[in-house]
Design a protein around this motif. Structure first.
Motif, PDB file in Angstrom:
ATOM      1  N   PRO B 200       0.810  -1.222   0.000  1.00  0.00           N
ATOM      2  CA  PRO B 200       0.000   0.000   0.000  1.00  0.00           C
ATOM      3  C   PRO B 200       0.846   1.277   0.000  1.00  0.00           C
ATOM      4  O   PRO B 200       0.362   2.337  -0.381  1.00  0.00           O
ATOM      5  CB  PRO B 200      -0.831  -0.119   1.287  1.00  0.00           C
ATOM      6  N   ARG B 203       0.889   3.271  -3.310  1.00  0.00           N
ATOM      7  CA  ARG B 203      -0.248   4.138  -3.591  1.00  0.00           C
ATOM      8  C   ARG B 203      -0.119   5.439  -2.783  1.00  0.00           C
ATOM      9  O   ARG B 203      -0.351   6.531  -3.294  1.00  0.00           O
ATOM     10  CB  ARG B 203      -1.539   3.400  -3.224  1.00  0.00           C
ATOM     11  N   GLU B 204       0.305   5.256  -1.518  1.00  0.00           N
ATOM     12  CA  GLU B 204       0.483   6.421  -0.637  1.00  0.00           C
ATOM     13  C   GLU B 204       1.502   7.388  -1.238  1.00  0.00           C
ATOM     14  O   GLU B 204       1.249   8.585  -1.356  1.00  0.00           O
ATOM     15  CB  GLU B 204       0.975   5.903   0.735  1.00  0.00           C
ATOM     16  N   ARG B 207       0.229   9.187  -4.209  1.00  0.00           N
ATOM     17  CA  ARG B 207      -0.725  10.240  -3.891  1.00  0.00           C
ATOM     18  C   ARG B 207      -0.014  11.480  -3.357  1.00  0.00           C
ATOM     19  O   ARG B 207      -0.370  12.605  -3.689  1.00  0.00           O
ATOM     20  CB  ARG B 207      -1.759   9.736  -2.880  1.00  0.00           C
ATOM     21  N   ARG B 213      -5.331   8.752 -10.233  1.00  0.00           N
ATOM     22  CA  ARG B 213      -5.553   7.302 -10.210  1.00  0.00           C
ATOM     23  C   ARG B 213      -5.121   6.647 -11.507  1.00  0.00           C
ATOM     24  O   ARG B 213      -4.543   5.579 -11.516  1.00  0.00           O
ATOM     25  CB  ARG B 213      -7.034   7.005  -9.961  1.00  0.00           C
ATOM     26  N   TYR B 216      -1.422   6.496 -11.663  1.00  0.00           N
ATOM     27  CA  TYR B 216      -0.939   5.445 -10.758  1.00  0.00           C
ATOM     28  C   TYR B 216      -1.119   4.084 -11.392  1.00  0.00           C
ATOM     29  O   TYR B 216      -0.228   3.226 -11.364  1.00  0.00           O
ATOM     30  CB  TYR B 216      -1.709   5.523  -9.433  1.00  0.00           C
ATOM     31  N   MET B 221       0.846   0.409 -11.155  1.00  0.00           N
ATOM     32  CA  MET B 221       0.144  -0.847 -10.958  1.00  0.00           C
ATOM     33  C   MET B 221       0.291  -1.787 -12.153  1.00  0.00           C
ATOM     34  O   MET B 221       0.658  -2.954 -12.000  1.00  0.00           O
ATOM     35  CB  MET B 221      -1.333  -0.554 -10.704  1.00  0.00           C
TER      36      MET B 221
END
Lengths: 273, 308
Positions: B200, B203-204, B207, B213, B216, B221
């Motif tokens: 995780p 993603r942090e 951001r 998104r 990302y 991903m």
């Protein structure tokens, strides 16, 4: 802008997820609708349509689905039990014995992952007719009993078992088979479960090879019986075909709904290894 | 009593030293049963298919004889062979990218919190456990002209009905749609597992850096999902050559071979026309295709293995 994006992710995504889910399940819902309503309602949807079980009765009277189900049950049990024994032995041989040529033999075995028995239908039919096994349940199962996939999965599991446990068992007096039975097999239980679920659902659903090798009611599994029953030229109506379809998938579908987690995890586990 | 028997069979006392040669005998004995069956039903038929493809069909008057590449010559001049091969190619191209894309979308949709998440996931996955033959039975009705589900919707929306499976132009796409429906949910679970394995923190961090998104997904991903994509890709390609069950119910390869695929053509050649030697030549083509795939997998996957 940012706020609109949040609205989108918070409300529209769940809606999209549900919409897709409804589209995805609708063929099955339709089959249920057609199977439980009289033939006249198969093509027009009305909430006043009466429920009925006649389609199931009709399907059962037109084709011996219970016999087919029994054949399928015998078939998957036979295949799975042979697979478990053969694959366990072979996987143990590959995982813990560095015999000369083990790498080559293992690589040769893995060929079956690519060239599955479906592709060799013509020659395998010749082989089985030579052994007079055409139109027998053993004949359907034989090409699948030694499974490269099972050997591979179990070998991975056995290899990840700590060597010390085997040494301890040997000190306690266990021989080659004792170590396998008392140390390796119990510790590989999750792998066995995953493999069993994948194997059963695969062979429950298998069609092409059973179609070729069987030609009587006594050996035909459900899929082949359904394939013959549902063929357009047989001219049976939709409601009855739907009922027959549901009858054939019911055992596996119910098992899946009850043990959803295990199914999904098994397929995942078997694929990732 | 059973217990002592059990101990006798499985736990006979052995000396602490075991000779390697004896170990090798054990190993061979362990591997032997599976090896015999694998040779009988995988290796032997592979070789005998290749040999058979070099011989002519025997008749009562003329016995089968060695004809070299004659079967292959016949094959290269057979328009149906080229037709099924191109069909198979289109089938693979039409189903694989779509089902992979859908599988990723599904995995992303059920990876977040969602009311009734397990129900949604179940809906996506259910087609996977249904037999292709049952699925085809249901979809056959969907595609029936005029009274079928799809035509009813089309008519309701103001279009006219269409014979989806009877028209050579629409039959292959119609079958592709069904295949995508069947396979997307299966591939979804692999993506779901892979997505849940992404730390995780990524993603942090993304951001904090102000990445959207989509950015990302595209830059972090998707590259991280590459090993899964390759695995799924190989499975999907294999399936596109091996899965022909639905053709038996939906079209029988018709109309005019517009939906025929290679394995179904092999089946027809061997078991409807009894041209087993020609079928052997066709099978060799399928074997070569799979061998190329296997080698591709070996080299590509080996390079990417450090992602795991």
């Amino acid at each position: 802008m940012k706020k609109w994006m949040d609205v989108f992710t918070n409300y529209l995504e769940p809606v999209a997820a549900w919409l897709l889910a409804i589209i995805w399940i609708s063929p099955l819902i339709y089959a249920f609708w057609a199977a439980f309503h009289p033939g006249a309602y198969a093509v027009n949807f009305s909430f006043s349509a009466p429920l009925t079980l006649d389609n199931f009765k009709e399907a059962l009277s037109q084709a011996p689905f219970l016999r087919y189900a029994f054949n399928t049950l015998v078939l998957v049990t036979l295949i799975l039990s042979c697979q478990l024994v053969l694959c366990t032995l072979a996987a143990y041989g590959f995982a813990r014995f560095a015999f000369p040529g083990h790498k080559v033999v293992f690589a040769l075995m893995l060929i079956q992952l690519m060239i599955t028995p479906e592709i060799l239908i013509v020659e395998n039919y010749v082989t089985l007719s030579r052994f007079r096994l055409v139109d027998t349940i053993t004949g359907i199962g034989l090409p699948y009993m030694a499974s490269a996939f099972g050997i591979f999965l179990l070998r991975q599991a056995f290899k990840s078992t700590p060597r010390e446990l085997e040494d301890a068992a040997r000190l306690e007096g266990c021989g080659t088979m004792g170590v396998l039975w008392r140390v390796y097999v119990p510790l590989a239980r999750p792998t066995y479960l995953a493999y069993a679920l994948v194997s059963v659902s695969h062979h429950w659903n298998n069609f092409l090879w059973p179609l070729i090798i069987t030609n009587s009611v006594e050996t035909r599994p459900l899929t082949v019986g359904l394939g013959i029953f549902g063929a357009p030229e047989s001219g049976v109506n939709w409601s009855i075909v739907s009922a027959a379809t549901l009858l054939s998938v019911a055992p596996l579908l119910i098992a899946f709904l009850l043990f959803q987690r295990q199914f999904v995890q098994s397929f995942m586990y078997a694929g990732i290894k | 009593m059973y217990r002592s028997l059990y101990i006798m069979v499985f736990c006979t006392k052995k000396g602490p030293m075991q000779l390697p040669s004896k170990n090798h005998v054990h190993a061979w004995l362990l591997v032997m049963p599976a090896a015999i069956l694998l040779i009988a039903f995988t290796h032997y038929p592979t070789v005998s298919t290749v040999i058979k493809s070099l011989f002519s069909k025997g008749t009562a008057i003329r016995p089968s004889r060695f004809t070299g590449l004659e079967n292959y010559q016949q094959m290269f001049q057979d328009p149906i062979f080229w037709k099924v091969l191109t069909n198979n190619l289109w089938f693979a191209l039409g189903t694989i990218p779509t089902s992979i894309a859908l599988a990723i979308v599904m995995a992303l949709l059920v990876n977040r919190s969602l009311p009734g998440r397990s129900l949604v996931r179940m809906a996506y996955f259910t087609p996977t456990i249904l037999p292709m033959i049952a699925v085809a039975n249901i979809w056959l009705f969907f595609y029936t002209p005029d009274i079928g589900f799809i035509d009813q919707i089309a008519v309701w929306m103001g279009f006219s009905g269409h014979n989806w499976l009877g028209d050579p132009a629409t039959v292959l796409p119609a079958i592709m749609v069904m295949t995508v429906w069947k396979e997307a949910g299966f591939f979804m679970i692999f993506y779901l597992a892979a997505i849940q394995n992404i730390p995780p923190e990524f993603r942090e961090a993304a951001r904090l850096e102000g990445a959207g998104r989509w950015y990302y997904f595209r830059r972090i991903m998707f590259p991280l999902l590459m090993p899964t994509t390759l695995f799924v890709l190989i499975n999907a390609v294999l399936n596109s050559f091996k899965l022909v069950d639905h053709l038996f119910v939906l079209t029988k390869g018709g109309p005019d071979n517009a939906s025929n695929l290679l394995l179904y053509y092999i089946f027809e050649t061997a078991f409807s026309y009894f041209e087993t030697h020609y079928a052997a030549a066709l099978t060799v083509v399928l074997l070569v295709l799979l061998a190329v795939l296997a080698l591709g997998q070996f080299f590509i996957l080996d390079k990417r293995v450090h992602y795991r």
